[in-house]
Design an enzyme around this catalytic site. Structure first.
Site, mmCIF file in Angstrom:
data_model
loop_
_atom_site.group_PDB
_atom_site.id
_atom_site.type_symbol
_atom_site.label_atom_id
_atom_site.label_comp_id
_atom_site.label_asym_id
_atom_site.label_seq_id
_atom_site.Cartn_x
_atom_site.Cartn_y
_atom_site.Cartn_z
ATOM 1 N N GLU A 183 5.783 -139.338 11.013
ATOM 2 C CA GLU A 183 6.678 -140.236 10.260
ATOM 3 C C GLU A 183 7.826 -140.744 11.134
ATOM 4 O O GLU A 183 8.092 -140.207 12.213
ATOM 5 C CB GLU A 183 7.249 -139.497 9.040
ATOM 6 N N ALA A 195 10.165 -138.676 -4.050
ATOM 7 C CA ALA A 195 8.874 -139.342 -4.268
ATOM 8 C C ALA A 195 7.777 -138.716 -3.396
ATOM 9 O O ALA A 195 6.593 -138.938 -3.641
ATOM 10 C CB ALA A 195 9.011 -140.833 -3.969
ATOM 11 N N LYS A 205 13.670 -126.820 3.006
ATOM 12 C CA LYS A 205 14.919 -126.122 3.267
ATOM 13 C C LYS A 205 15.705 -125.922 1.992
ATOM 14 O O LYS A 205 15.443 -126.568 0.980
ATOM 15 C CB LYS A 205 15.719 -126.824 4.353
HETATM 16 N N1 PSU Z 1 13.508 -133.178 5.528
HETATM 17 C C1 PSU Z 1 13.889 -132.976 6.804
HETATM 18 N N2 PSU Z 1 14.037 -134.020 7.639
HETATM 19 C C2 PSU Z 1 13.816 -135.298 7.226
HETATM 20 C C3 PSU Z 1 13.374 -135.497 5.879
HETATM 21 C C4 PSU Z 1 13.234 -134.424 5.070
HETATM 22 O O1 PSU Z 1 14.110 -131.851 7.196
HETATM 23 O O2 PSU Z 1 13.966 -136.222 8.022
HETATM 24 C C5 PSU Z 1 13.060 -136.890 5.425
HETATM 25 C C6 PSU Z 1 11.528 -137.086 5.306
HETATM 26 O O3 PSU Z 1 11.203 -138.376 5.762
HETATM 27 C C7 PSU Z 1 11.303 -137.003 3.811
HETATM 28 C C8 PSU Z 1 12.583 -137.621 3.294
HETATM 29 O O4 PSU Z 1 10.174 -137.690 3.372
HETATM 30 O O5 PSU Z 1 13.586 -137.122 4.138
HETATM 31 C C9 PSU Z 1 12.829 -137.260 1.857
HETATM 32 O O6 PSU Z 1 13.860 -138.040 1.366
HETATM 33 P P1 PSU Z 1 14.115 -138.114 -0.219
HETATM 34 O O7 PSU Z 1 14.561 -136.723 -0.602
HETATM 35 O O8 PSU Z 1 15.208 -139.141 -0.357
HETATM 36 O O9 PSU Z 1 12.835 -138.530 -0.847
#
Ligand code: PSU
Ligand code: MN
Length: 303
Positions: free
Chosen positions: A23, A139, A157
């Site tokens: 990603e 999502a 985490k």
């Molecule tokens: N957790 C991490 N590092 C990240 C993310 C999550 O330790 O960079 C990023 C990933 O791309 C994940 C996104 O899909 O955050 C989730 O964001 P949200 O909670 O806004 O959906």
């Protein structure tokens, strides 16, 4: 065409050789420059050294790119203002011809369009603490419910509510597997105190489960949680205190929605004087090793 597949990646897919998706939100919003770029390139190298082809995914000028070049990865690491793109943002960013960093959800969507079955990252989004009031549920979880991609991560985490995240995944039929562990890993630490559904002992075992799921036409993802190596893991008490402090700060500043995860990651890094970032990098490397082995086992078991 709304996406383009890098020719090297397409060749590997055509020849049924292993490909691993990666990603770009982790690059643009999860880590600071230049460590983000250095990490992204090292992850690709680990995957290659392990016999698979990496495909880092992002959106450039409204086109989903599956398999970025080194220059494109560098650009994702330093260009200001790249949007964080989850499922709801995807049609808008594509229609407007903009750049977008793909979250776990959007990377799964594009990987699956290209026919990539295995995706390696650090951490997934989940049910946030306080979600019963805020409704903040990533999502990523709905994508795992519906899209046929296996995601290898280091657990979730403690900025998230882990038991609620597990309940949600159970409701939506997503198997949560522990790679050589019965305990759900908690990202910076090897154990959360919550159990995974099943323990996996080898890449072959993972491949078998993915294959059966596919053959039975059971839609949706598989979540493989791989603990951070012992020598890179951080003290759980120190980390929980850092996370609590970061959450309080987010609350005070009124940070909400898509900004919360990047904010908390940056805050925890500052509180731990960069230690959390080092651990984050190491766990992604470790996931790259396991993910590429699973992608290989999956290709070898194709009939
Ligand atoms: N957790 C991490 N590092 C990240 C993310 C999550 O330790 O960079 C990023 C990933 O791309 C994940 C996104 O899909 O955050 C989730 O964001 P949200 O909670 O806004 O959906
Ligand atoms: Mn959210």
């Amino acid at each position: 065409m709304y996406f383009r597949v890098n020719p090297e990646v397409q060749r590997a897919l055509d020849q049924k050789r292993p490909v691993v998706a990666l990603e770009s939100t982790i690059i643009s919003h999860g880590m600071p420059y230049p460590k983000n770029v250095e990490t992204a390139l090292n992850v690709e190298k680990i995957i290659r050294d392990n016999g698979a082809v990496p495909a880092t995914i992002g959106i450039i000028d409204g086109v989903g790119v599956i398999g970025m070049s080194m220059e494109e990865i560098e650009e994702f690491g330093k260009r200001p203002g790249i949007a964080k793109v989850s499922r709801r943002d995807l049609p808008v960013i594509v229609a407007k011809g903009l750049w977008g960093a793909t979250t776990v959800a959007t990377t799964m969507i594009l990987a699956s369009m290209a026919g990539i079955e295995v995706f390696v990252t650090g951490g997934i989004g989940g049910v946030h603490r306080g979600a019963p009031q805020t409704f903040d549920i990533s999502a990523d979880l709905q994508e795992l419910a519906h899209t046929n991609v296996t995601v290898v991560c280091a657990g979730a985490k403690a900025i998230l509510d882990l038991p609620l995240t597990l309940e949600y995944l159970e409701t939506f039929g997503v198997p949560v597997l522990g790679y050589k562990t019965k305990d759900l890993p908690a990202f910076y630490t090897r154990k959360s105190g919550y159990e995974v559904d099943y323990e996996l002992n080898s890449p072959e075992e993972a491949a078998q489960i993915i294959k059966v799921k596919r053959a039975m036409n059971l839609k949706g993802g598989v979540l493989i949680t791989n603990p951070i190596p012992e020598e890179d893991s951080l003290d759980p008490q120190v980390m929980n205190a850092a996370i609590d402090e970061a959450l309080k700060e987010a609350d005070k500043q009124g940070i909400k929605g898509k900004d919360i995860t990047p904010f908390l990651l940056a805050k925890v890094k500052d509180i731990t004087h960069g230690e959390s970032l080092e651990a984050n990098i190491k766990l992604v490397y470790n996931n790259a090793k396991v993910g590429s082995s699973i992608a290989k086992a999956l290709c070898e078991s194709h009939d």
